[in-house]
Design a protein around this motif. Structure first.
Motif, PDB file in Angstrom:
ATOM      1  N   GLY A  35       7.980  -2.883   3.402  1.00  0.00           N
ATOM      2  CA  GLY A  35       7.166  -4.088   3.305  1.00  0.00           C
ATOM      3  C   GLY A  35       6.039  -4.006   4.293  1.00  0.00           C
ATOM      4  O   GLY A  35       6.240  -4.243   5.482  1.00  0.00           O
ATOM      5  N   TYR A  36       4.892  -3.635   3.812  1.00  0.00           N
ATOM      6  CA  TYR A  36       3.772  -3.359   4.693  1.00  0.00           C
ATOM      7  C   TYR A  36       2.624  -4.332   4.455  1.00  0.00           C
ATOM      8  O   TYR A  36       1.462  -3.977   4.552  1.00  0.00           O
ATOM      9  CB  TYR A  36       3.359  -1.889   4.522  1.00  0.00           C
ATOM     10  N   MET A  37       3.009  -5.573   4.135  1.00  0.00           N
ATOM     11  CA  MET A  37       2.025  -6.638   3.958  1.00  0.00           C
ATOM     12  C   MET A  37       2.502  -7.858   4.736  1.00  0.00           C
ATOM     13  O   MET A  37       3.699  -8.045   4.937  1.00  0.00           O
ATOM     14  CB  MET A  37       1.896  -7.009   2.471  1.00  0.00           C
ATOM     15  N   PRO A  54       0.781  -1.231   0.000  1.00  0.00           N
ATOM     16  CA  PRO A  54       0.000   0.000   0.000  1.00  0.00           C
ATOM     17  C   PRO A  54       0.816   1.286   0.000  1.00  0.00           C
ATOM     18  O   PRO A  54       0.273   2.352  -0.274  1.00  0.00           O
ATOM     19  CB  PRO A  54      -0.836  -0.111   1.279  1.00  0.00           C
ATOM     20  N   LEU A  55       2.110   1.200   0.283  1.00  0.00           N
ATOM     21  CA  LEU A  55       2.923   2.411   0.330  1.00  0.00           C
ATOM     22  C   LEU A  55       3.916   2.508  -0.831  1.00  0.00           C
ATOM     23  O   LEU A  55       4.172   3.596  -1.328  1.00  0.00           O
ATOM     24  CB  LEU A  55       3.671   2.501   1.668  1.00  0.00           C
ATOM     25  N   GLY A  56       4.485   1.387  -1.265  1.00  0.00           N
ATOM     26  CA  GLY A  56       5.489   1.418  -2.327  1.00  0.00           C
ATOM     27  C   GLY A  56       4.911   1.651  -3.709  1.00  0.00           C
ATOM     28  O   GLY A  56       5.530   2.286  -4.558  1.00  0.00           O
ATOM     29  N   LEU A  57       3.732   1.073  -3.959  1.00  0.00           N
ATOM     30  CA  LEU A  57       2.970   1.258  -5.195  1.00  0.00           C
ATOM     31  C   LEU A  57       3.676   0.768  -6.463  1.00  0.00           C
ATOM     32  O   LEU A  57       3.377   1.230  -7.563  1.00  0.00           O
ATOM     33  CB  LEU A  57       2.536   2.724  -5.352  1.00  0.00           C
ATOM     34  N   LEU A  58       4.611  -0.180  -6.306  1.00  0.00           N
ATOM     35  CA  LEU A  58       5.259  -0.799  -7.457  1.00  0.00           C
ATOM     36  C   LEU A  58       4.609  -2.157  -7.699  1.00  0.00           C
ATOM     37  O   LEU A  58       3.749  -2.583  -6.925  1.00  0.00           O
ATOM     38  CB  LEU A  58       6.766  -0.931  -7.204  1.00  0.00           C
TER      39      LEU A  58
END
Length: 155
Positions: free
Chosen positions: A128-130, A92-96
């Motif tokens: 890494g927010y998953m 949700p934060l990196g968006l790649l």
């Protein structure tokens, strides 16, 4: 040499080593997300921008090119590798849009870069927010071991 492959710009170490010629910073980041620190960007020796939605294939090609440039630009005694998993598709934060196998390939490329030059490397996990990030990291390290790029100690 700092090889920062977290999705976010590494403005902390860029500021810390702003005028230190002993440190070369290769930062591959998404400029469209936090922190937008334009002052710190001035201290990146090798800036590689990857925009929202960058795919595994494009990402790995840019990494190959960046490592080639770095190999000719600086001769480090140590590599600090920031191995962020916020590059994963769905983060949700990196968006790649990097696949788990793409993360493993990325890590392989960086470790081979160090090994081929006989440079010690320290891998730091970050971003890494998953929930899946931990498994992706573990699988990547297992891949490095299986291919004898690193040695792991078993109990």
């Amino acid at each position: 040499m700092i090889i920062d492959l977290d999705a976010h710009q590494g403005n902390g170490h860029e500021t810390d080593f702003a005028n230190d010629r002993r440190v070369y910073i290769l930062d591959m980041f998404n400029p469209q997300i936090y922190p937008h620190d334009y002052e710190a960007r001035r201290y990146i020796h090798q800036k590689v921008e990857v925009k929202i939605g960058t795919t595994t294939e494009v990402y790995l090609k840019k990494l190959d090119e960046a490592l080639e440039v770095a190999a000719h630009a600086f001769d480090p005694e140590l590599i600090i590798y920031n191995a962020g998993t916020d590059i994963l598709e769905g983060d949700p934060l990196g968006l790649l849009k990097i696949s788990p196998s793409g993360v493993a390939s990325r890590d392989e490329k960086v470790f081979l870069f160090a090994r081929e030059r006989n440079i010690p490397i320290v891998m730091l996990t970050s971003g890494g927010y998953m929930k899946s990030s931990a498994r992706v990291i573990a699988d990547s390290i297992a891949n490095l071991s299986k291919k004898h790029i690193i040695e792991t100690v078993s109990s």
